[in-house]
Structures are given as structure tokens and as C-alpha cells.
Motif scaffolding. Structure first.
Motif, PDB file in Angstrom:
ATOM      1  N   ARG A 141     -36.831  -1.086  -4.062  1.00  0.00           N
ATOM      2  CA  ARG A 141     -38.076  -0.324  -4.040  1.00  0.00           C
ATOM      3  C   ARG A 141     -38.338   0.183  -5.455  1.00  0.00           C
ATOM      4  O   ARG A 141     -37.510   0.858  -6.040  1.00  0.00           O
ATOM      5  CB  ARG A 141     -37.966   0.855  -3.071  1.00  0.00           C
ATOM      6  CG  ARG A 141     -39.228   1.697  -3.094  1.00  0.00           C
ATOM      7  CD  ARG A 141     -39.608   2.370  -1.806  1.00  0.00           C
ATOM      8  NE  ARG A 141     -39.758   1.413  -0.719  1.00  0.00           N
ATOM      9  CZ  ARG A 141     -39.288   1.626   0.511  1.00  0.00           C
ATOM     10  NH1 ARG A 141     -38.652   2.723   0.800  1.00  0.00           N
ATOM     11  NH2 ARG A 141     -39.466   0.735   1.457  1.00  0.00           N
TER      12      ARG A 141
ATOM     13  N   PRO B 246     -40.409  -3.264   6.635  1.00  0.00           N
ATOM     14  CA  PRO B 246     -41.762  -2.679   6.637  1.00  0.00           C
ATOM     15  C   PRO B 246     -41.805  -1.450   5.723  1.00  0.00           C
ATOM     16  O   PRO B 246     -40.792  -0.771   5.525  1.00  0.00           O
ATOM     17  CB  PRO B 246     -41.965  -2.269   8.099  1.00  0.00           C
ATOM     18  CG  PRO B 246     -40.981  -3.065   8.876  1.00  0.00           C
ATOM     19  CD  PRO B 246     -39.812  -3.307   7.959  1.00  0.00           C
ATOM     20  N   ASP B 247     -42.971  -1.157   5.161  1.00  0.00           N
ATOM     21  CA  ASP B 247     -43.115  -0.028   4.235  1.00  0.00           C
ATOM     22  C   ASP B 247     -42.667   1.299   4.836  1.00  0.00           C
ATOM     23  O   ASP B 247     -42.229   2.193   4.129  1.00  0.00           O
ATOM     24  CB  ASP B 247     -44.558   0.097   3.754  1.00  0.00           C
ATOM     25  CG  ASP B 247     -44.933  -1.026   2.797  1.00  0.00           C
ATOM     26  OD1 ASP B 247     -44.017  -1.632   2.193  1.00  0.00           O
ATOM     27  OD2 ASP B 247     -46.136  -1.291   2.661  1.00  0.00           O
ATOM     28  N   SER B 248     -42.777   1.442   6.163  1.00  0.00           N
ATOM     29  CA  SER B 248     -42.418   2.704   6.800  1.00  0.00           C
ATOM     30  C   SER B 248     -40.908   2.921   6.872  1.00  0.00           C
ATOM     31  O   SER B 248     -40.448   4.048   7.056  1.00  0.00           O
ATOM     32  CB  SER B 248     -43.001   2.760   8.211  1.00  0.00           C
ATOM     33  OG  SER B 248     -42.464   1.697   8.992  1.00  0.00           O
ATOM     34  N   VAL B 249     -40.109   1.869   6.704  1.00  0.00           N
ATOM     35  CA  VAL B 249     -38.652   1.993   6.772  1.00  0.00           C
ATOM     36  C   VAL B 249     -38.136   2.443   5.406  1.00  0.00           C
ATOM     37  O   VAL B 249     -38.497   1.875   4.383  1.00  0.00           O
ATOM     38  CB  VAL B 249     -38.009   0.652   7.177  1.00  0.00           C
ATOM     39  CG1 VAL B 249     -36.490   0.754   7.190  1.00  0.00           C
ATOM     40  CG2 VAL B 249     -38.515   0.213   8.538  1.00  0.00           C
ATOM     41  N   TYR B 250     -37.294   3.459   5.381  1.00  0.00           N
ATOM     42  CA  TYR B 250     -36.755   4.017   4.138  1.00  0.00           C
ATOM     43  C   TYR B 250     -37.880   4.403   3.180  1.00  0.00           C
ATOM     44  O   TYR B 250     -37.838   4.112   1.996  1.00  0.00           O
ATOM     45  CB  TYR B 250     -35.799   3.038   3.453  1.00  0.00           C
ATOM     46  CG  TYR B 250     -34.694   2.532   4.324  1.00  0.00           C
ATOM     47  CD1 TYR B 250     -33.885   3.400   5.035  1.00  0.00           C
ATOM     48  CD2 TYR B 250     -34.448   1.178   4.457  1.00  0.00           C
ATOM     49  CE1 TYR B 250     -32.875   2.949   5.844  1.00  0.00           C
ATOM     50  CE2 TYR B 250     -33.433   0.705   5.255  1.00  0.00           C
ATOM     51  CZ  TYR B 250     -32.651   1.592   5.948  1.00  0.00           C
ATOM     52  OH  TYR B 250     -31.637   1.121   6.747  1.00  0.00           O
ATOM     53  N   ALA B 251     -38.902   5.045   3.701  1.00  0.00           N
ATOM     54  CA  ALA B 251     -40.110   5.326   2.935  1.00  0.00           C
ATOM     55  C   ALA B 251     -39.879   6.254   1.742  1.00  0.00           C
ATOM     56  O   ALA B 251     -40.547   6.140   0.734  1.00  0.00           O
ATOM     57  CB  ALA B 251     -41.182   5.926   3.845  1.00  0.00           C
TER      58      ALA B 251
END
Length: 119
Positions: free
Chosen positions: A20, A66-71
Motif C-alpha cells: 500500500r 479490496p480497498d476496505s481490507v487493511y484500510a
């Protein structure tokens, strides 16, 4: 407290690399809902941990969540399969190995640098 020692068998492991903003999430991930991206890096790792020899073969791939995981960009708390509490952090690759913090398995940082230079 359970004291961890390497198993006295050859283990085969699959590791996912989560990136990320140029930072690597450094800790073994035990999730199966991410998708594998690209050809894996395969490393054999023979090591000694507190006097016990371990031997493993690792298949290491970038994975996409997905973007919501480990945001968040902070610490991620979780538990190993045996209940041991752990934390994972986002690291700039330059801080790992030669930068002071070890990255396992041995040889992973060099393989990542080589892979990234070919991209």
C-alpha cells in the motif's frame, strides 16, 4: 506462554505480499480471500532459531485485497492459528534487511528488488 521453535520437518508455505503506497505489510498473512497477482517467487529457507534448525520452501506472491481490507496505515493486530497475538506493520522496503530490520525468508528482499527492476 508458548515458546516457538521450528518444526523438524520441511514445510511448504505460501505467503502473500500486501503493498500500500509503496509500503509492504510485513508479517505472515493467514487469509484466503485475496487474489494472487503474477508469478510467485520461490525460495528455500534453511535457518536456525534459538538453536533449532528450520527448513521451509516458500511460494511468495503479491496479492490484491479490496480497498476496505487493511484500510488504515497503522498497526494490524491479529492472532496466529494457535492463538498467539501478533501485530503487523507497514514498512518501506528500504528499511528492511540492509536498512536495519530483518525480512524473512532470507533472500526475499533481493528477489523483490530483482523482480521490481524487471517491471
Amino acid at each position: 506462554m508458548t515458546v516457538w521453535r521450528p518444526q523438524q520437518v520441511i514445510r511448504v508455505k505460501a505467503l502473500g505480499l500486501v503493498w500500500r503506497n509503496g509500503h509492504l505489510l510485513a508479517r505472515e498473512i493467514h487469509r484466503d480471500d485475496g487474489s494472487v497477482k503474477g508469478v510467485p517467487i520461490i525460495l528455500e529457507n534453511i535457518y536456525t532459531h534459538l538453536g533449532s534448525v528450520g527448513h521451509e520452501v516458500t511460494f511468495i506472491s503479491d496479492v490484491i485485497f479490496p480497498d476496505s481490507v487493511y484500510a488504515g496505515d497503522g498497526t494490524i493486530a491479529y492472532r496466529e492459528d494457535n492463538g498467539t497475538p501478533c501485530t503487523a506493520h507497514w514498512f518501506d522496503l528500504s528499511r528492511l534487511d540492509g536498512g536495519g530490520l530483518p525480512l524473512y525468508p532470507n533472500g526475499l528482499k533481493g528477489a523483490l528488488a530483482e523482480q521490481r527492476s524487471c517491471d
